[in-house]
Design an enzyme around this catalytic site. Structure first.
Site, PDB file in Angstrom:
ATOM      1  N   LYS A   1       0.234  15.315  -4.371  1.00 61.16           N
ATOM      2  CA  LYS A   1       1.609  15.461  -4.835  1.00 61.16           C
ATOM      3  C   LYS A   1       1.640  15.680  -6.356  1.00 61.16           C
ATOM      4  CE  LYS A   1       5.953  13.032  -4.880  1.00 61.16           C
ATOM      5  NZ  LYS A   1       6.464  11.703  -5.106  1.00 61.16           N
TER       6      LYS A   1
ATOM      7  N   ASP B   1       9.690  36.065  -0.362  1.00 63.17           N
ATOM      8  CA  ASP B   1       8.994  37.170  -1.028  1.00 63.17           C
ATOM      9  C   ASP B   1       7.766  36.677  -1.792  1.00 63.17           C
ATOM     10  OD1 ASP B   1      10.753  39.165  -0.195  1.00 63.17           O
ATOM     11  OD2 ASP B   1      12.194  38.650  -1.763  1.00 63.17           O
TER      12      ASP B   1
ATOM     13  N   ASN C   1      14.499  28.855   1.912  1.00 59.72           N
ATOM     14  CA  ASN C   1      15.846  29.395   1.672  1.00 59.72           C
ATOM     15  C   ASN C   1      16.795  28.844   2.722  1.00 59.72           C
ATOM     16  OD1 ASN C   1      15.911  31.281   4.023  1.00 59.72           O
ATOM     17  ND2 ASN C   1      14.093  32.047   2.970  1.00 59.72           N
TER      18      ASN C   1
ATOM     19  N   LYS D   1      16.782  49.642   1.169  1.00 60.11           N
ATOM     20  CA  LYS D   1      15.805  48.893   1.979  1.00 60.11           C
ATOM     21  C   LYS D   1      15.498  49.633   3.274  1.00 60.11           C
ATOM     22  CE  LYS D   1      16.974  44.434   0.062  1.00 60.11           C
ATOM     23  NZ  LYS D   1      17.507  43.086   0.204  1.00 60.11           N
TER      24      LYS D   1
ATOM     25  N   PHE E   1      17.228  43.466   8.273  1.00 61.81           N
ATOM     26  CA  PHE E   1      18.446  42.764   7.853  1.00 61.81           C
ATOM     27  C   PHE E   1      18.450  42.682   6.345  1.00 61.81           C
ATOM     28  CE2 PHE E   1      20.459  41.217  11.711  1.00 61.81           C
ATOM     29  CZ  PHE E   1      19.515  41.647  12.627  1.00 61.81           C
TER      30      PHE E   1
ATOM     31  N   LYS F   1      11.634  50.963   3.755  1.00 62.99           N
ATOM     32  CA  LYS F   1      10.815  50.309   4.800  1.00 62.99           C
ATOM     33  C   LYS F   1      10.733  51.155   6.066  1.00 62.99           C
ATOM     34  CE  LYS F   1      12.062  45.746   3.058  1.00 62.99           C
ATOM     35  NZ  LYS F   1      11.858  44.318   3.220  1.00 62.99           N
TER      36      LYS F   1
HETATM   37  N1  CTP Z   1      11.163  41.069   5.348  1.00 61.91           N
HETATM   38  C1  CTP Z   1       9.900  40.945   5.901  1.00 61.91           C
HETATM   39  N2  CTP Z   1       8.877  40.436   5.161  1.00 61.91           N
HETATM   40  C2  CTP Z   1       9.055  40.044   3.890  1.00 61.91           C
HETATM   41  C3  CTP Z   1      10.356  40.152   3.321  1.00 61.91           C
HETATM   42  C4  CTP Z   1      11.382  40.661   4.075  1.00 61.91           C
HETATM   43  O1  CTP Z   1       9.721  41.309   7.066  1.00 61.91           O
HETATM   44  N3  CTP Z   1       8.042  39.543   3.201  1.00 61.91           N
HETATM   45  C5  CTP Z   1      12.258  41.644   6.145  1.00 61.91           C
HETATM   46  C6  CTP Z   1      13.347  40.677   6.498  1.00 61.91           C
HETATM   47  O2  CTP Z   1      13.102  40.069   7.749  1.00 61.91           O
HETATM   48  C7  CTP Z   1      14.565  41.554   6.530  1.00 61.91           C
HETATM   49  C8  CTP Z   1      14.296  42.548   5.432  1.00 61.91           C
HETATM   50  O3  CTP Z   1      12.878  42.627   5.355  1.00 61.91           O
HETATM   51  O4  CTP Z   1      14.697  42.273   7.729  1.00 61.91           O
HETATM   52  C9  CTP Z   1      14.877  42.106   4.131  1.00 61.91           C
HETATM   53  O5  CTP Z   1      14.475  42.984   3.122  1.00 61.91           O
HETATM   54  P1  CTP Z   1      14.052  42.515   1.677  1.00 61.91           P
HETATM   55  O6  CTP Z   1      13.977  43.711   0.819  1.00 61.91           O
HETATM   56  O7  CTP Z   1      12.817  41.734   1.654  1.00 61.91           O
HETATM   57  O8  CTP Z   1      15.202  41.576   1.348  1.00 61.91           O
HETATM   58  P2  CTP Z   1      15.139  40.528   0.263  1.00 61.91           P
HETATM   59  O9  CTP Z   1      13.932  39.646   0.344  1.00 61.91           O
HETATM   60  O10 CTP Z   1      16.454  39.847   0.331  1.00 61.91           O
HETATM   61  O11 CTP Z   1      14.961  41.502  -0.956  1.00 61.91           O
HETATM   62  P3  CTP Z   1      15.564  41.409  -2.388  1.00 61.91           P
HETATM   63  O12 CTP Z   1      15.118  40.067  -2.841  1.00 61.91           O
HETATM   64  O13 CTP Z   1      14.964  42.546  -3.097  1.00 61.91           O
HETATM   65  O14 CTP Z   1      17.035  41.538  -2.164  1.00 61.91           O
END
Ligand code: CTP
Length: 410
Positions: A291, A281, A212, A340, A326, A344
């Site tokens: 490849k 995620d 990302n 969130k 965040f 969490k």
């Molecule tokens: N985070 C984490 N581990 C993951 C995913 C996210 O520790 N596998 C943490 C990020 O560092 C951040 C927060 O969780 O502090 C973000 O929350 P999250 O719900 O995962 O955000 P997104 O991935 O953006 O979720 P969504 O796609 O549902 O918006």
């Protein structure tokens, strides 16, 4: 019995502006307040004020030339750079600002400043035209990006018999700012801080990955701001293009699984965790050994979910530990952030709308709202990521840390 704390050490660089005479007063006040002051003049500053004045006031040598050796057995500019808690340049002339912004280390002052990893505070003083000159303004922008601190000049009557901006701030203001910065260096002493930052990369085959647009800048700024307050900082980062701040423990990882494995051992003892990483995620369910060749009919990618590292920390949270997450959103900012935060089990979540101008990925500024578990909702306007980091630290600080709210311009 505790040994007494050693005095704070400040290098006081003086460059050529008529306000140079005020630096002698500042040196005297700092010494009287218990600070050990190491003066350096530029050659032209020595046309306004004498090194002897600073030697007498500070009881230390006052070098000018880069090849002077006033500290036996030491390379002076490196010794000064390494042995100070703060480096102040008062006044900072147009010329010194230009040299610092462009890496020209040709005398003791600029060489020591550029070798220094302690905070550097500049109090500019110059004629209005020189201050407004686009070259000066561009150099100031560069130095702000490099992390220099500033005490902005004021408007007033200048030595050149004009009125305007460029007058160095009062000695009293500079004296207070120096003490405020020195006090801040101890405000998180003994606090263990864990920061995750940057993106993760989830490999697909030997040449491709899913990732990302996170630059890591917000997390690195938090790590640095915590370090500048004396915290014991560990930064666990995915791949970024920025150099980690000095004086911290740095662990580099690639994937979400590696980040999880790196985080867990540190999380147990951390007093506060900032999860600023943009963790993927999902990861490709299979990593191809070779490849992947293009297939004319298109292709579907199977993904498997990664562990949510922060949610895991939420389940293992010990009493008193502070968890800060965040949320980067493109819609329903506050609703998603609150969800969130609660799901969490976070103490705080920092929400930002990544579609807003000046916020989000790969820019140096951010606009955030900090939401606490007790319903606090604090909006921070557009600021540099370093400033946002400092404000976040003030809001979320654990009980062992002291407040050190600063009004210093940066
Ligand atoms: N985070 C984490 N581990 C993951 C995913 C996210 O520790 N596998 C943490 C990020 O560092 C951040 C927060 O969780 O502090 C973000 O929350 P999250 O719900 O995962 O955000 P997104 O991935 O953006 O979720 P969504 O796609 O549902 O918006």
């Amino acid at each position: 019995m505790n040994s007494p704390t050693p005095p704070k050490r400040v290098v006081l660089g003086v460059s050529a502006s008529i306000a140079a005479y005020k630096a002698a007063d500042l040196a005297s006040r700092l010494v009287k307040s218990g600070v050990e002051v190491f003066p350096i003049l530029t050659a032209d500053a020595a046309r306004f004020v004498q090194p002897a004045t600073f030697r007498a006031l500070t009881h230390h040598p006052c070098p000018i030339d880069i090849f002077e050796e006033p500290y036996p057995g030491e390379i002076a500019h490196i010794w000064l750079a390494r042995n100070c808690d703060l480096f102040a340049i008062v006044p900072a002339s147009m010329n010194v600002i230009a040299r610092l912004a462009n890496g020209l280390a040709e005398d003791m002052l600029t060489a020591a400043a550029m070798a220094c990893t302690a905070p550097i505070l500049l109090a500019p003083g110059m004629n209005t035209g020189m201050w407004n000159n686009p070259a000066t303004q561009a150099n100031l922008t560069k130095l702000r990006d490099y992390g220099y601190y500033f005490i902005e000049p004021t408007s007033g009557r200048l030595a050149c018999r004009t009125e305007g901006v460029g007058r160095m701030a009062d000695v009293e203001t500079i004296f207070n700012a120096i003490h405020e910065m020195l006090a801040r260096q101890d405000s998180w002493r003994g606090v263990k801080v864990l920061v995750t930052a940057g993106p993760t990369r989830e490999p697909l085959d030997p040449v491709r990955y899913l990732s990302n647009r996170s630059s890591g800048k917000m997390g690195y700024a938090l790590a640095e701001a915590a370090r500048l307050r004396g915290a014991d900082v560990t930064l666990i980062s995915g791949p970024t293009a920025i150099a980690p701040p000095g004086g911290i423990k740095f662990v580099r990882v690639e994937t979400a699984a590696e980040m999880r494995d790196a985080v867990l051992p540190y999380a147990a003892s951390a007093d506060i965790v900032f999860a600023a990483a943009a963790v993927a995620d999902y990861r490709p369910s299979e990593i191809a050994a070779q490849k992947i060749k293009k297939s004319p009919g298109g292709s579907a990618l199977a993904l498997s979910p990664n562990d949510d590292i922060l949610a895991l920390l939420g389940t293992q949270k010990r009493p008193g530990q502070v968890l800060v997450g965040f949320a980067a959103e493109t819609e329903n900012l506050l609703v998603s952030a609150r969800r969130k935060r609660d799901s969490k089990r976070l103490d705080w979540i920092v929400a930002n709308d990544v579609t807003a101008e000046g916020a989000g990925f790969d820019v140096d500024t951010n606009i955030v709202t900090v939401l606490g578990k007790d319903g606090e909702e604090i909006s921070l306007p557009l600021r540099t990521k370093r400033e946002v980091a400092e404000q976040i630290l003030e809001i979320v600080r654990p009980t062992q840390a002291h407040s050190s709210m600063s009004n210093l311009g940066r």
